[in-house]
Design an enzyme around this catalytic site. Sequence first.
Site, PDB file in Angstrom:
ATOM      1  N   HIS A  63      74.702  22.151 -66.819  1.00  0.00           N
ATOM      2  CA  HIS A  63      75.453  22.677 -67.965  1.00  0.00           C
ATOM      3  C   HIS A  63      75.854  21.580 -68.951  1.00  0.00           C
ATOM      4  O   HIS A  63      76.709  21.808 -69.808  1.00  0.00           O
ATOM      5  CB  HIS A  63      76.706  23.454 -67.513  1.00  0.00           C
ATOM      6  CG  HIS A  63      76.438  24.444 -66.425  1.00  0.00           C
ATOM      7  ND1 HIS A  63      75.699  25.582 -66.629  1.00  0.00           N
ATOM      8  CD2 HIS A  63      76.780  24.445 -65.098  1.00  0.00           C
ATOM      9  CE1 HIS A  63      75.609  26.258 -65.489  1.00  0.00           C
ATOM     10  NE2 HIS A  63      76.241  25.588 -64.552  1.00  0.00           N
ATOM     11  N   LEU A 299      44.588  18.094 -76.838  1.00  0.00           N
ATOM     12  CA  LEU A 299      45.253  18.402 -75.569  1.00  0.00           C
ATOM     13  C   LEU A 299      45.042  19.854 -75.166  1.00  0.00           C
ATOM     14  O   LEU A 299      45.062  20.195 -73.983  1.00  0.00           O
ATOM     15  CB  LEU A 299      46.755  18.112 -75.669  1.00  0.00           C
ATOM     16  CG  LEU A 299      47.161  16.654 -75.869  1.00  0.00           C
ATOM     17  CD1 LEU A 299      48.661  16.565 -76.126  1.00  0.00           C
ATOM     18  CD2 LEU A 299      46.783  15.817 -74.666  1.00  0.00           C
ATOM     19  N   GLY A 302      45.229  26.931 -78.923  1.00  0.00           N
ATOM     20  CA  GLY A 302      45.989  28.172 -78.837  1.00  0.00           C
ATOM     21  C   GLY A 302      45.545  29.152 -79.896  1.00  0.00           C
ATOM     22  O   GLY A 302      44.586  28.899 -80.643  1.00  0.00           O
ATOM     23  N   VAL A 307      46.310  21.413 -80.390  1.00  0.00           N
ATOM     24  CA  VAL A 307      47.348  20.426 -80.104  1.00  0.00           C
ATOM     25  C   VAL A 307      46.671  19.096 -79.809  1.00  0.00           C
ATOM     26  O   VAL A 307      45.756  19.022 -78.985  1.00  0.00           O
ATOM     27  CB  VAL A 307      48.235  20.855 -78.920  1.00  0.00           C
ATOM     28  CG1 VAL A 307      49.340  19.835 -78.686  1.00  0.00           C
ATOM     29  CG2 VAL A 307      48.836  22.233 -79.167  1.00  0.00           C
ATOM     30  N   ASP A 420      56.133  35.065 -74.203  1.00  0.00           N
ATOM     31  CA  ASP A 420      54.870  34.631 -73.600  1.00  0.00           C
ATOM     32  C   ASP A 420      55.161  33.622 -72.495  1.00  0.00           C
ATOM     33  O   ASP A 420      54.619  32.518 -72.472  1.00  0.00           O
ATOM     34  CB  ASP A 420      53.959  34.016 -74.659  1.00  0.00           C
ATOM     35  CG  ASP A 420      52.504  33.940 -74.194  1.00  0.00           C
ATOM     36  OD1 ASP A 420      52.153  34.669 -73.243  1.00  0.00           O
ATOM     37  OD2 ASP A 420      51.731  33.147 -74.764  1.00  0.00           O
TER      38      ASP A 420
END
Length: 617
Positions: A63, A299, A302, A307, A420
């Site tokens: 937290h 990398l 999508g 990326v 997603d």
Amino acid sequence: MSIWASSFTGIICLVILVATLLSPASGNTEGDALSALKNNLVDYNNVLQSWDPTLVNPCTWFHVTCNNQNSVTRVDLGNANLTGQLVPQLGQLPNLQYFELYGNNISGQVPNELGNLTKLVSLDLYLNKLSGPIPKALGNLQTLRFLRLNNNSLSGNIPGSLTTIETLQVLDLSNNHLTGEIPVNGSFSLFTNLSFANNNNLTFLPASPPAQRPPSTQSTSRVGNSAIGAIAGGVFAAAALLFAAPAIALAYWRRRKPRDHFFDVPAEENPEVHLGQLKRFSLHELQIATDYFSGKNILGKGGFGKVYKGRLADGSLVAVKRLKEERTQGGELQFQTEVEMISMAVHRNLLRLRGFCMTPTERVLVYPYMVNGSVASCLRERSNSQAPLDWPKRQQIALGSARGLAYLHDHCDPKIIHRDVKAANILLDEEFVAVVGDFGLAKLMDYKDTHVTTAVKGTIGHIAPEYLSTGKSSEKTDVFGYGVMLLELITGQRAFDLARLANDDEVMLLDWVKGLLNEKKLETLVDPEMQGNYVNEEVEGLIQVALLCTQSSPHERPKMSEVVRMLEGDGLAERWEQWQKEEVFRQEYSTTQYETASWIIADSTANLNADQLSGPR
């Protein structure tokens, strides 16, 4: 003289050494401040159990979120069932940006020392039992955007110093015992959402023209009973509206103006422009970092682009997400969504957006580089030299990703739905800490919205049934996706895999796992990469959490905050036992319904001849 000089120098050094040893370590000041808070609170649910005052800094505490300099930037203790009082030592957290202690039973006064937190962005102390006045020192918080003190027992006047906070977007002081005049004649922004409802005889402070709009409030002003007072009030309201009309028109125009114009200026003109804490990179800077977006640096790919791995001029590694060249509406929406939402969502288990680039032809996002890739790549695409994920790491990933999602659902304002959640979107840093990434499909939720309706987007095998059938997503659709991700983590398999058909198995991972559980083949569904190095009871517990998260009815799924507690060992046994009882009841009810239907059919066909019956007998 030299002997005396040497002696004197030795004494001075000794004094300095003693003073240093006796003084508290400067790096521990923030930990001491939070320890003082812990000692002043009653923690019924042991949410502060990890707050160990013997550590050098509090950045490993639950937290608590820190920046790269190990300085506390966020404290999240909302709805933690805490009682007690706040402490003045909280003013010793110089880099604190978010302090969330809402929904507890905190009493006492709001410390004046909170006015020292000059970097504070959000102060949420609503739904507590705080009393006393609102400190005037809160007017020092010139970066504050959200101040919510509603549903307490605060009394006295509203400090005029609050009107000087020009960044304020939300000021909610409703449901208190405040009295006196509402200082609307200050510098409250036209865009500040004000609420003073349900207080004691609050009145509006007369405003000088040109008047700003009156705050949106349901609180009742004291109005005279005479006709003259009513007429005067009407004339004053009309005059105020006349003067405020240009400002209201300007505000409406600014709200209607497309947001894209705010970002869309050539990046090369001023690459040091920042949006909040985000750096605006120049396109040339990112081209150099990625070797002009070379294919060897890719990398991943999508739905909206690629990326790339990059290295900035300061030597730091980054992941550069370049949206597709065609300027589709979806790509624009994703870019604006990610920039706006990720900049607001700051948590240890959420991927931090480092910066962005926007030109008339390019949309690029810059993230920290995650050394260990994604959970999916570690499970199924790792190199021969890379060790498989062991069971303790998988447990750590399950808990960390749950905390990240719980933060999106319960601590962001408005709420954020990821939409997603899957192993490919859970990234791992150098210590295998889980970081929830890719908010491209996320949606903002207003407080009062229980769902949003959109075109269905996501990944096969992770999409909740109600989202697939209705297009309505909620935080419970994320819970479903998280449950499937847990099964990926346990089994090492894909959520949807046609290859399983070769063995006459289910293509959907959830169905495949349920089938093996019915056959009591626990060892068959556990990832063989772990080579049996796991604890059966812990695996069973994680499977139970996954099945609770993937129930067909969204109302029966737990919230992510409840998932976090179950993973921490609180409440799983009770929740699982309750679910089993309900499942037995449903099965018995279904059986009863079937037998009743069979009896009715048999009775209605008793007088029929055999050749009148159709179908199997």
